[in-house]
Structure formats: structure tokens, C-alpha cells
Design a protein around this motif. Structure first.
Motif, PDB file in Angstrom:
ATOM      1  N   GLN A   1      -5.535   2.169 -10.945  1.00  0.00           N
ATOM      2  CA  GLN A   1      -4.926   2.957  -9.869  1.00  0.00           C
ATOM      3  C   GLN A   1      -4.395   4.295 -10.370  1.00  0.00           C
ATOM      4  OE1 GLN A   1      -3.869   1.800  -6.661  1.00  0.00           O
ATOM      5  NE2 GLN A   1      -2.444   3.429  -6.207  1.00  0.00           N
ATOM      6  N   LYS A   2      -3.720   4.261 -11.516  1.00  0.00           N
ATOM      7  CA  LYS A   2      -3.091   5.491 -12.022  1.00  0.00           C
ATOM      8  C   LYS A   2      -4.145   6.522 -12.411  1.00  0.00           C
ATOM      9  CE  LYS A   2       1.035   4.298 -11.362  1.00  0.00           C
ATOM     10  NZ  LYS A   2       1.688   4.908 -10.198  1.00  0.00           N
TER      11      LYS A   2
ATOM     12  N   ILE B   1      -7.155   6.855 -11.068  1.00  0.00           N
ATOM     13  CA  ILE B   1      -7.700   7.421  -9.833  1.00  0.00           C
ATOM     14  C   ILE B   1      -6.724   8.444  -9.262  1.00  0.00           C
ATOM     15  CG2 ILE B   1      -8.343   6.905  -7.452  1.00  0.00           C
ATOM     16  CD1 ILE B   1      -9.333   4.195  -8.412  1.00  0.00           C
ATOM     17  N   GLN B   2      -5.440   8.060  -9.278  1.00  0.00           N
ATOM     18  CA  GLN B   2      -4.412   8.959  -8.753  1.00  0.00           C
ATOM     19  C   GLN B   2      -4.397  10.266  -9.544  1.00  0.00           C
ATOM     20  OE1 GLN B   2      -0.401   7.514  -9.212  1.00  0.00           O
ATOM     21  NE2 GLN B   2       0.116   8.205  -7.169  1.00  0.00           N
TER      22      GLN B   2
ATOM     23  N   LEU C   1      -7.439  12.406  -8.720  1.00  0.00           N
ATOM     24  CA  LEU C   1      -7.306  13.041  -7.406  1.00  0.00           C
ATOM     25  C   LEU C   1      -6.313  14.199  -7.467  1.00  0.00           C
ATOM     26  CD1 LEU C   1      -7.273  10.076  -4.872  1.00  0.00           C
ATOM     27  CD2 LEU C   1      -8.947  11.898  -5.053  1.00  0.00           C
ATOM     28  N   GLN C   2      -5.205  13.980  -8.170  1.00  0.00           N
ATOM     29  CA  GLN C   2      -4.210  15.048  -8.272  1.00  0.00           C
ATOM     30  C   GLN C   2      -4.798  16.269  -8.978  1.00  0.00           C
ATOM     31  OE1 GLN C   2      -1.006  12.959 -10.149  1.00  0.00           O
ATOM     32  NE2 GLN C   2      -0.041  12.445  -8.197  1.00  0.00           N
TER      33      GLN C   2
ATOM     34  N   GLY D   1       6.398  -5.568   9.104  1.00  0.00           N
ATOM     35  CA  GLY D   1       5.113  -4.909   8.880  1.00  0.00           C
ATOM     36  C   GLY D   1       3.948  -5.870   8.781  1.00  0.00           C
ATOM     37  N   LEU D   2       4.236  -7.144   8.613  1.00  0.00           N
ATOM     38  CA  LEU D   2       3.146  -8.122   8.468  1.00  0.00           C
ATOM     39  C   LEU D   2       3.191  -9.162   9.584  1.00  0.00           C
ATOM     40  CD1 LEU D   2       3.237  -8.791   4.603  1.00  0.00           C
ATOM     41  CD2 LEU D   2       1.743  -7.266   5.880  1.00  0.00           C
TER      42      LEU D   2
ATOM     43  N   ARG E   1      -3.278   5.114  -0.429  1.00  0.00           N
ATOM     44  CA  ARG E   1      -3.307   4.107  -1.498  1.00  0.00           C
ATOM     45  C   ARG E   1      -3.438   4.762  -2.877  1.00  0.00           C
ATOM     46  NH1 ARG E   1      -1.764   0.617  -4.114  1.00  0.00           N
ATOM     47  NH2 ARG E   1      -2.863  -1.212  -4.879  1.00  0.00           N
ATOM     48  N   TYR E   2      -4.381   5.657  -3.001  1.00  0.00           N
ATOM     49  CA  TYR E   2      -4.711   6.167  -4.329  1.00  0.00           C
ATOM     50  C   TYR E   2      -4.081   7.519  -4.644  1.00  0.00           C
ATOM     51  CZ  TYR E   2      -8.065   2.389  -4.413  1.00  0.00           C
ATOM     52  OH  TYR E   2      -8.636   1.147  -4.376  1.00  0.00           O
ATOM     53  N   TYR E   3      -3.633   8.228  -3.644  1.00  0.00           N
ATOM     54  CA  TYR E   3      -3.035   9.527  -3.922  1.00  0.00           C
ATOM     55  C   TYR E   3      -1.517   9.484  -3.766  1.00  0.00           C
ATOM     56  CZ  TYR E   3      -2.073  14.502  -3.727  1.00  0.00           C
ATOM     57  OH  TYR E   3      -1.545  15.742  -3.956  1.00  0.00           O
ATOM     58  N   LEU E   4      -1.044   8.876  -2.671  1.00  0.00           N
ATOM     59  CA  LEU E   4       0.395   8.785  -2.458  1.00  0.00           C
ATOM     60  C   LEU E   4       0.986   7.518  -3.054  1.00  0.00           C
ATOM     61  CD1 LEU E   4       0.569  10.135   1.211  1.00  0.00           C
ATOM     62  CD2 LEU E   4       1.012  11.362  -0.899  1.00  0.00           C
ATOM     63  N   ASP E   5       0.127   6.660  -3.615  1.00  0.00           N
ATOM     64  CA  ASP E   5       0.582   5.494  -4.368  1.00  0.00           C
ATOM     65  C   ASP E   5       1.343   4.491  -3.506  1.00  0.00           C
ATOM     66  OD1 ASP E   5       0.693   4.018  -6.656  1.00  0.00           O
ATOM     67  OD2 ASP E   5       2.537   4.932  -7.389  1.00  0.00           O
TER      68      ASP E   5
ATOM     69  N   ALA F   1       0.837  -3.224   1.560  1.00  0.00           N
ATOM     70  CA  ALA F   1       1.801  -3.637   2.597  1.00  0.00           C
ATOM     71  C   ALA F   1       2.400  -2.407   3.274  1.00  0.00           C
ATOM     72  CB  ALA F   1       2.896  -4.486   1.974  1.00  0.00           C
TER      73      ALA F   1
ATOM     74  N   SER G   1      -0.072  -0.995   5.624  1.00  0.00           N
ATOM     75  CA  SER G   1      -0.146  -1.789   6.846  1.00  0.00           C
ATOM     76  C   SER G   1       0.917  -1.317   7.837  1.00  0.00           C
ATOM     77  CB  SER G   1       0.056  -3.267   6.498  1.00  0.00           C
ATOM     78  OG  SER G   1       0.166  -4.026   7.651  1.00  0.00           O
TER      79      SER G   1
END
Lengths: 423, 192
Positions: A3-4, A6-7, A10-11, A323-324, B154-158, B162, B165
């Protein structure tokens, strides 16, 4: 790649495209706030204006004035004014000139179809997964219809009912992107009625373009047994269409269609358990224990007349996690007179790891995953941990507990304990 | 590199918001300075139009003032604010109707989309790295706006799934499906 990473990529990519150092919004934002200050009262939302918005408002104002003048003075203008808030495209005339390729296919009607085969039917929850939104559904079956199935793609879905004995259909098409606006979907202005679905503006059309034998144009037939209703609700573009007029569904006229449309709901579990039991005609069992993270949402009855092979009751429990709430458990119960009619005894995919479990004195099966369509429309079993299913049969009934939600909140042991507590 | 903290309230934000609630609009300035770049860039990932993205971000800050009385100070500011940005960007995208088909992407974009998704050695030269970034942006551009929004969050603002959602007002299952579908689409570029 995690994840990091990819982040970070993108940044970096965005920094190249729009460097942070060149983004300065404060002066424009402040100007907008100052422009809105004069109209604001303490405690009220501001009537804010930003410079770009002011430009648009000014332009829109001029345009509106121009349109008003045109509207008042020209037939074209009056027609344009009526087209505001249109859900159906207005046809220029009662005669539809067909493109060449459609003339050929109309004349060849009855010969081999070259159309793409229809998409496979699926259940509404499966269609919702593909469409990516919660569909609005009828709370109960319209008289004289049976549930045919649902179809979906990434833009929308269609819930379809067929008249018992054939000769008619009821379709509920829902989309997040808009209405179909093909040549055949349009209608002459005089065939379109402005109506209300509850409090919402809607348009209703009776009739259809028909290509009569020997003709190469479509002619509007106001008596054609096709009734279409369009409106927008909660961000969904919805069309309800009734086709056919066999006696069994003759009652479904414009007024009934409007009533059905107003009854569409995102919350199909609207019954008390006793009400569902009364409709189903069999004893419905309820758990005396459920996981703490769940609470009762409601029950639903699905009739063997239209939707299921056997009368079926489903009881829904929603997750108490902010939220769920749309996640949770659905407990399904269905009599098993013939095993081939059991709709909750299906096989799972070859890749599924089915685990035998004991539910009191009964054997049951537990599995993690779900059937899902791939890009090509093939059904593939996916070991998705977000979905857990427990199934068993006892005393002439089939039971299923389906949990959809974070796997750490409800575990296999919880499903078994819930099953063992049914009374 | 700026980071947006979603996990808890940020003290500087809370002070600015308290002043904002008391009618001190100048206290919006530190919020603008802190979040403007991330807001414009996030909107850009959905719209692929810099001018429109700046417009969306600017309007989002104005909306912060308009709706500040609805904001719960016990919660972090960033998710609330970026929900406004993402929603407005999605609305703008719907008007814009600017979806490129997968076919419009070239093979190199496909290759780099795969590089984004699967562990692989990083590009060796600075030039390759620059090309990679451009191709990743192109690959994301090929997705429908809602999926772009999910990728951005998800991938940029982390944001967590949940949180997504909640922000998107969609069940977690839908978010998972969107993310999976988005990943599939990017992966399918390999075959184009």
C-alpha cells in the motif's frame, strides 16, 4: 507492491503533474467567503460565492433570460422549455425513420437472430455486487407475476418479473449513470405524461413505436401494451416498464404502476417474523442467541408463487458497527419437499473448502467464499473471507446462515452457536 | 511530502475549526494551506482536469465554512473534508463524462499498471521512473469515476476499506468488489 509503495508512486506522479508548491487557493477561497458574507445571518449557512461560480451564475442568468425570451416568443422555445426535467427523449414525430440496418432486421423478423445472447439471470444480491449499489426492490410480489431474475453490469441492473403463464413482463431497471436513450426509447411529446412517484417528479409513457408488416418505418401506437415510468431517486435513475396485457396482469394500469414505484425500497426486510411465518405457512425458527455485534433488522417472505421454488422466509440481522450497518447475517429457511427444489442446498465451487460441522445432533456444512462473475461473465468460486455460509437440513427444512462482513467480527463458532440456538 | 492523518483528530485542525465555528473565517487559512495540495491532487485523479480539480477543491473549502456547524469536532477533520472533495469531484466527473475505454490505453500503460499491482523490481533509471508514473496515471484514468474515487481514497488518501464504506455510503462488500474490479481492470491491461 504494498500500500505504501502505491501511495508513494501516486504522490510522486501527482507531484510531477501538479506540484504542491504551485497550488495556492487561499486568496480565491477568501474572495468567495467575502463575496458571500453580506447575505449571511449568524447561525445560518452562508450564501457563498466564488469568483468562478459568480461567473457561471452571471452567465447562467443571461442564458436564462435569453431562453425566457425565446420561450415566450417562439414555438421552438416553448418546446425547449417543456424539455426541462425530461426523462424521456421527445421524438420529432409519430413516425420513426429507421436506420438501414434496423430496417433489414425488422423485415427479417422471425429469421435467425444475430443479437448478442442475453446476459444470464442472477439473484438480486449477486446483481447488486456487480452493479456496485444497493438496488431498490419491491417489498412484495406484484399480483400475477413471478420473479424471473436479475441482470447487471457495472453501470446498472435490471430486476425482471414475468407474468405467470407468460405473455407479460415487469422490469425495474436501475442505473447510476442515466436512462437508455436509443431511438426506440424515445416517445412523441403528446404520449408523455408528467406524474409523481411519491413526492418525486416522473414521466410516464403509454405506447411504443411499432414496425408493421411491409413497412420500413416505425409508427407510434398509443395502444401498444407497453407502459414505461421514469424518475430519479436517491441518485438512481429508475425505469419501471410493464410489457404485455394478458388478463392476469391487466389490473396493472398507470395508477397501480405509480403505487408500485412509490413502494420501492432499499430495505426489503420489513416484516415481523410472525408476519413472515403467517405468509409462509410453516413454523419459522428464531435464534435465542446472536453475536453481540448484531441486531434484528426484519424479516422477508419470498413466495413460491413468484420468487422461489418453495415458500421461503429470510430474517436479517445487521451489524451494529457504524458504517457497516448494511452488513450482517441473513438466516434463510425453506421447506425441502424435493431436494432438487431446495435453493439453499446448492453446490459450491470446486475451489471451495467445505468443512463439515456439527450443529447439535445434525451435520452441517460451512464454507467461506462466494460465486462471482469474472470479466468474461464466467462464474468462478472465490474464497472471499468476507462471506461465510453455514447450511444444514433438519426435520424437512433447509437452513442457511449467511454472514457478510468483517471476518473478525463474526466467526464460524458464532454461526454454529446461532444455529444451535434456533427454536 | 505532505501526509494526511486520518486516524485521529489533529490539534491544529481542531483549533482552526473551533475559531471557524466562532465566525473567524481567517482561521480557514491554515486548513487551506494544509490540505489544498492533497485536495487538488485527489480531485485531479478523478477528473484529470487541473482547472476543474482546483475549482472542486476551492468550492470544498467554501463548503467547509458553509457546513461547519454540522461538523463533529470529536472526529478528525480530514476524512470529513475529503468526503466533500471526492463527492464534488464525482459529480463533476458525471457531468464531464470523460471515461476512456481500456482500448485507449497503450501497451506500455498496461505493463506499468501490472507493475503497480504486483511486486516487481523498481524502474532502474530516472527516465523509466518518470514514464512509469505517467503510465500509472493513465491506467487509473481508464477506470470509471467511482472506481477512480475508491482508488484515490484507498491508495492515495490512505483510507481503510471501512472508512471508504462510510464515505461512499456503500456497503463494505461493494467497496471490496470495486477495489477488486479496479485491480482486475488494471491487471487486464496486460492482455491488451
Amino acid at each position: 507492491m504494498d500500500q505504501k509503495n502505491i501511495q508513494s508512486i501516486l504522490q510522486d506522479a501527482l507531484e510531477e503533474e501538479i506540484p504542491s508548491s504551485r497550488i495556492h487557493l487561499w486568496h480565491a477561497v477568501k474572495a468567495s467567503l467575502v463575496a458571500g458574507r453580506k447575505t449571511t445571518q449568524p447561525g445560518e449557512p452562508m450564501n457563498t460565492t466564488n469568483p468562478r461560480r459568480m461567473w457561471r451564475v452571471a452567465f447562467a442568468g443571461m442564458t436564462a433570460l435569453t431562453l425566457l425570451i425565446i420561450t415566450l416568443t417562439t414555438p421552438q422555445g416553448r418546446a425547449f422549455a417543456q424539455s426541462v426535467l425530461q426523462f424521456f427523449k421527445r421524438a420529432d414525430s409519430n413516425v420513426l425513420i429507421l436506420p438501414t440496418e434496423q430496417i433489414a432486421s425488422a423485415e427479417d423478423a422471425g429469421s435467425i437472430s444475430t443479437a448478442e445472447p442475453p446476459a444470464p439471470f442472477m439473484s438480486v444480491p449477486e446483481a447488486e455486487k456487480i452493479a456496485g449499489f444497493d438496488a431498490k426492490e419491491l417489498p412484495s410480489l406484484p399480483q400475477g407475476f413471478k420473479f424471473a431474475g436479475a441482470m447487471a453490469d457495472k453501470n446498472g441492473m435490471s430486476i425482471q418479473y414475468e407474468a405467470q403463464g407468460g405473455g407479460g413482463h415487469l422490469l425495474i431497471n436501475e442505473s447510476t449513470t442515466g436512462f437508455m436513450q436509443s431511438e426506440w426509447d424515445q416517445a412523441p411529446a403528446e404520449a408523455i405524461s408528467q406524474v409523481k412517484v411519491g413526492e418525486l417528479d416522473a414521466e410516464l409513457v403509454q405506447g411504443a413505436y411499432v414496425v408493421y408488416p411491409g413497412e420500413t418505418v416505425g409508427r407510434w401506437n398509443p395502444d401498444a401494451a407497453i407502459l414505461r415510468l421514469r424518475w430519479i431517486s436517491d441518485g438512481l435513475w429508475i425505469e419501471m416498464a410493464k410489457f404485455g396485457d394478458v388478463e392476469r396482469i391487466e389490473y396493472l394500469d398507470q395508477n397501480v404502476l405509480l403505487e408500485l414505484a412509490a413502494s420501492l425500497t432499499n430495505a426489503p426486510f420489513t416484516l415481523a417474523v410472525k408476519e413472515a411465518e403467517s405468509l409462509a405457512g410453516f413454523e419459522v425458527l428464531e435464534p435465542t442467541w446472536i453475536p453481540d455485534v448484531l441486531s434484528f433488522r426484519g424479516a422477508a417472505f419470498e413466495s413460491a408463487l413468484w420468487q422461489r421454488k418453495q415458500n421461503t422466509v429470510r430474517i436479517s440481522y445487521s451489524l451494529n458497527i457504524p458504517g457497516l450497518e448494511s452488513n450482517g447475517i441473513v438466516l434463510t429457511q425453506q421447506p425441502v419437499r424435493l431436494i432438487e427444489d431446495c435453493e439453499i442446498c446448492d453446490l459450491v465451487g470446486a475451489g471451495a473448502e467445505v468443512e463439515n460441522v456439527r450443529i447439535g445432533e445434525t451435520n452441517g456444512e460451512y464454507v467461506v467464499g462466494v460465486w462471482a462473475a469474472d470479466e468474461a461473465g464466467n462464474w468462478i468460486w472465490q474464497n472471499e473471507p468476507y462471506l461465510q455460509t453455514l447450511r444444514w437440513r433438519a426435520k424437512g427444512m433447509a437452513f442457511e446462515i449467511l454472514y457478510m462482513g468483517p471476518p473478525e467480527e463474526v466467526k464460524k463458532a458464532d454461526l454454529v452457536a446461532m444455529a444451535e440456538s434456533l427454536k | 511530502m505532505q501526509r494526511v492523518l486520518f486516524k485521529g483528530p489533529c490539534m491544529e485542525d481542531q483549533i482552526a475549526i473551533s475559531r471557524l465555528k466562532q465566525g473567524d473565517w481567517n482561521s480557514l487559512e491554515p486548513l487551506v494551506n494544509r490540505y489544498q495540495a492533497r485536495a487538488v491532487q485527489a480531485a485531479y485523479l478523478i477528473l484529470y482536469d487541473r482547472s476543474l480539480a482546483e475549482d472542486v477543491a476551492q468550492t470544498a473549502f467554501v463548503k467547509v465554512v458553509e457546513y461547519i456547524h454540522q461538523y463533529d469536532e470529536r472526529r478528525p477533520f480530514a476524512p470529513w473534508f475529503f468526503r466533500i472533495v471526492i463527492n464534488d469531484a464525482l459529480k463533476a466527473a458525471q457531468k464531464q463524462k470523460r471515461n476512456l475505454s481500456l482500448q485507449e490505453l497503450d501497451e506500455s500503460a498496461a505493463h506499468l499498471a501490472q507493475w503497480l499491482l504486483d511486486p516487481a523490481p523498481p524502474p532502474e533509471s530516472a527516465l523509466e521512473e518518470k514514464q512509469a508514473r505517467q503510465h500509472i496515471l493513465q491506467a487509473i484514468q481508464s477506470l470509471p469515476p467511482e472506481q477512480r474515487a475508491v482508488i484515490v481514497m484507498r491508495y492515495y488518501l490512505d483510507m481503510s476499506e471501512a472508512e471508504l464504506s462510510t464515505k461512499m455510503e456503500r456497503p463494505l462488500s461493494s467497496i471490496k468488489w470495486w477495489l477488486r474490479d479496479a485491480r482486475k481492470r488494471l491487471r487486464s491491461l496486460m492482455d491488451t
